[in-house]
Motif scaffolding. Structure first.
Motif: not given
Length: 565
Positions: A187-201
Motif C-alpha cells: 500500500i502507498v499510504d499518503p502519510h508514509q509513502r516512503s515505506r512502499a517505495f523503500n520496500i520496492a527499491r
C-alpha cells in the motif's frame, strides 16, 4: 533466507505516481468529486462503456449540479496534477537498473482512468513514460480494479510471474485483489509513502545492504547517538553504540572510542591503521598475553589481585565507561559499567593498535566478581555510590564476557558457564528466569523495550551452544517462543532491528520473520540509513530515550548480509 527474486513492478498511476490538490477545485466541493468517483457511472466511464459527455450529464443529474460544472471541476483537478518526487526518483533508479541489466527488470502501470483523463496525464512534462514496458488502462481493457479479471488480463499479457512481481497502489481493495492472485502488493499510504517505495527499491533493486554500507562509511566518525525526550534531540557521544556497531559490522574505521585511560581514537584522533574495514571481533582470547610485560599496563600487576575500594578506580586501563567523552556534568559523574566493559572485551580485535592497553580478561573478571551485591548478583556500575542496580541485560553481557574467555577453561579464574560456581549461579538463574517468565515484557529501568533483552539473550544462546550446552538448552527452551510472541508488534526502528536480528540468531523460520523484516526494510531512508529509534533510557527519571541511526543501520546491514539479501 529464501526470498523471491523480484523482477517486475506494476504501478498504479493516480496518488502513486501523480498527486493532485483538492483545494484548487472551486467549481464543486472536492468531497462531491470524491463521491462521484465511487458511483457506477464513474466506473462505467473508467471502463469506456459510457461516453464522457453522457457520464458528466448523468453525474450532474445524480448530484443535482450543472454537468458543465462537473467537467470544469475535473479540469481544475487535472490542472493540479504533479509528479510525485519520491516516485520520480525511484523511476529514475529503475531506468538506470534496466539499462544496466539489459532490461531484466520489467516496469508496468495499471490504472483506473478514462481515456480523456489519460490523455491529459500523458501531456504532463518531464515524466519518463519510456521506462514503462506497457501501460494498462481500464478504458483500454474494458475492466477496472479491483475486478480480478483486470489483474488476470495484466498477468496474462505481460507473462509475469505473480510471485516475483511487486504491485504498488493506494487503495486497500486493489492491494487485496492483487494479493489474491499472488502479486506482492504494498500500500502507498499518503502519510508514509516512503515505506512502499523503500520496500520496492530494496526488493527489486536489491541494494539495501549497499546503501546501508554507504551510509555507514559516509558518516564514519559521526555515528553519534541521540537523546530524545528533552524537548529536542541531543547528540550523545557514547562508547556503547560505537562498540555495538563495530561488533556487528567489523568496520573499525567508522567508529570512535573513548578508551578507559582517556585516549580518544577514530573520529577524534585518527589512527593510520584504523581506516577502512577492520577484522571482526576475535573469536578466542589468543590475543591476550599473560606475560608480565603485557600485564604491567593493566589494572594490577598480578592476575590474582583482589580489588579494594580504594584502588578499584585509581587505574583506568580495564573498565569502560558508557560515555566516549565526559563533556557534560552528568557524564562526568558516571562510573564505568559492566555492560560497556563486557562488550568492549568481546569487540576490540587483537589487530587494534590500542589493544595492548586493555587489561588481561582475568583481571577484569576479578573486578566484576568483586562487584556483586550481597546476594551474589552483578551490579551494573563499578561504583559504591550506585549499588542495588541489578539488570537482566547487563547480566547477559557479563555472561557473554565470561563465556568468551572462560568457555574452555583457557583462562584460570574465569569459570565455564556450565560449571556450578557461586560467583555466577545466581546470575545464570536470573537470566533464565527472566526469559522464561517474560520478566522484561515491559522493559525495565535502563532498557524500555523487551527487544533489547531478547537480542542480548539470542547472542548469548548462539555463542554458548558449543561451549556451555546446558545453559544453551535452558535458554533455547524459551527463546523461540518469547520471540514469536513479539513478532509483528509495532515498535520503533532500532528495537525492531534488534528483534529481527534476535530471530535470525535464534534460527526462526523465514515465513515467521518476513513481515517484520519487510517492515524494517520499509524504514530505510533516502540516504541509506535507518531512523535512530531508541533502546535504552537516560536521566534520573529515565524519561529520555537513547537511539542511534548508526546502530540501527549496522543491525539492518548485518541482518541483510546474513540473510544474503
Amino acid at each position: 533466507m529464501a526470498s523471491n527474486q523480484y523482477d517486475t513492478i506494476i504501478f498504479d498511476i493516480g496518488d502513486v505516481l501523480f498527486d493532485w490538490d483538492a483545494s484548487a477545485i472551486t467549481a464543486l466541493p472536492p468531497k462531491m468529486i470524491r463521491l462521484m468517483m465511487h458511483t457506477e457511472t464513474w466506473h462505467e466511464l473508467d471502463r469506456n462503456t459510457v461516453p464522457t459527455d453522457k457520464a458528466y450529464q448523468i453525474l450532474g443529474n445524480q448530484f443535482d449540479v450543472d454537468p458543465s460544472l462537473v467537467r470544469l471541476a475535473l479540469e481544475q483537478a487535472q490542472s493540479t496534477l504533479r509528479v510525485n518526487d519520491e516516485a520520480l526518483d525511484f523511476i529514475h533508479e529503475l531506468a538506470a537498473a534496466k539499462a544496466r541489466d539489459a532490461g531484466q527488470i520489467k516496469v508496468y502501470a495499471m490504472s483506473n482512468i478514462a481515456e480523456e483523463h489519460m490523455g491529459f496525464i500523458k501531456k504532463i512534462p518531464s515524466f519518463p513514460w519510456s521506462i514503462f514496458d506497457r501501460v494498462f488502462t481500464s478504458f483500454g481493457a474494458g475492466m477496472r480494479k479491483p475486478d480480478l479479471c483486470f489483474y488476470r488480463h495484466v498477468i496474462q499479457e505481460t507473462g509475469c510471474n505473480p510471485s516475483s512481481t511487486l504491485y504498488l497502489d493506494d487503495k486497500p481493495e486493489n492491494i487485496c485483489a492483487g494479493r489474491l492472485l499472488g502479486l506482492r502488493g504494498e500500500i502507498v499510504d499518503p502519510h508514509q509513502r516512503s515505506r512502499a517505495f523503500n520496500i520496492a527499491r530494496n526488493l527489486l533493486l536489491k541494494d539495501a545492504s549497499r546503501r546501508a554500507e554507504r551510509f555507514l562509511y559516509t558518516h564514519a566518525g559521526k555515528l553519534d547517538s541521540v537523546i530524545s525526550g528533552a524537548g529536542r534531540d541531543v547528540v550523545l557521544e557514547d562508547n556503547f553504540a560505537q562498540l555495538l556497531i563495530w561488533g556487528l559490522t567489523g568496520m573499525g574505521g567508522i567508529v570512535y572510542l573513548g578508551w578507559p585511560d582517556g585516549a580518544l581514537t577514530g573520529g577524534y584522533q585518527e589512527q593510520p591503521d584504523m581506516v577502512g574495514p577492520a577484522s571482526p571481533a576475535p573469536a578466542s582470547d589468543d590475543s591476550f598475553s599473560s606475560s608480565s610485560d603485557r600485564s604491567s599496563t593493566c589494572l594490577n600487576d598480578s592476575a590474582a589481585s583482589v580489588y579494594s575500594e580504594e584502588q578499584e578506580f585509581s587505574t583506568k586501563q580495564s573498565l569502560w565507561n558508557y560515555f566516549a567523552r565526559n563533556h557534560t556534568p552528568e557524564s562526568k559523574a558516571f562510573p564505568p559499567d559492566l555492560d560497556t566493559t563486557s562488550i568492549a572485551y568481546m569487540t576490540v580485535p587483537p589487530t587494534h593498535p590500542y589493544h595492548h592497553r586493555l587489561a588481561h580478561p582475568a583481571l577484569t573478571a576479578e573486578a566484576m566478581f568483586a562487584n556483586r551485591d550481597a546476594e551474589g548478583y552483578f551490579e551494573t556500575y563499578f561504583s559504591s555510590d550506585r549499588r542495588g542496580r541489578v539488570n537482566p541485560e547487563v547480566s547477559v553481557s557479563v555472561l557473554r564476557f565470561l563465556n568468551k574467555f572462560g568457555s574452555a577453561g583457557q583462562i584460570p579464574g574465569i569459570p565455564n558457564l556450565d560449571v556450578k560456581d557461586e560467583r555466577i549461579d545466581k546470575t545464570k538463574k536470573l537470566v533464565v528466569d527472566c526469559l522464561a517468565r517474560r520478566a522484561s515484557l515491559y522493559g525495565n529501568r535502563y532498557y524500555p523495550h523487551p527487544e533489547t533483552f531478547l537480542y542480548y539473550v539470542s547472542m548469548l544462546c548462539s555463542e554458548c551452544k558449543d561451549t556451555s550446552p546446558n545453559l544453551h538448552a535452558d535458554l533455547a527452551e524459551n527463546l523461540e517462543q518469547a520471540l514469536m510472541e513479539r513478532l509483528h508488534v509495532s515498535i520503533n526502528a532500532l528495537a525492531l532491528a534488534m528483534r529481527v536480528r534476535a530471530c535470525q540468531l535464534a534460527g526462526l523460520r523465514t515465513e515467521l520473520v518476513q513481515p517484520d523484516l519487510d517492515s524494517l526494510l520499509g524504514m530505510q531512508e533516502a540516504d541509506g540509513g535507518w531512523p535512530a529509534g531508541d533502546f535504552c533510557c537516560h536521566g534520573k527519571a529515565q524519561s529520555m530515550r537513547i537511539g542511534s541511526r548508526g546502530l540501527t543501520t549496522a543491525l539492518a546491514w548485518r541482518i541483510l548480509k546474513d540473510y544474503n539479501l
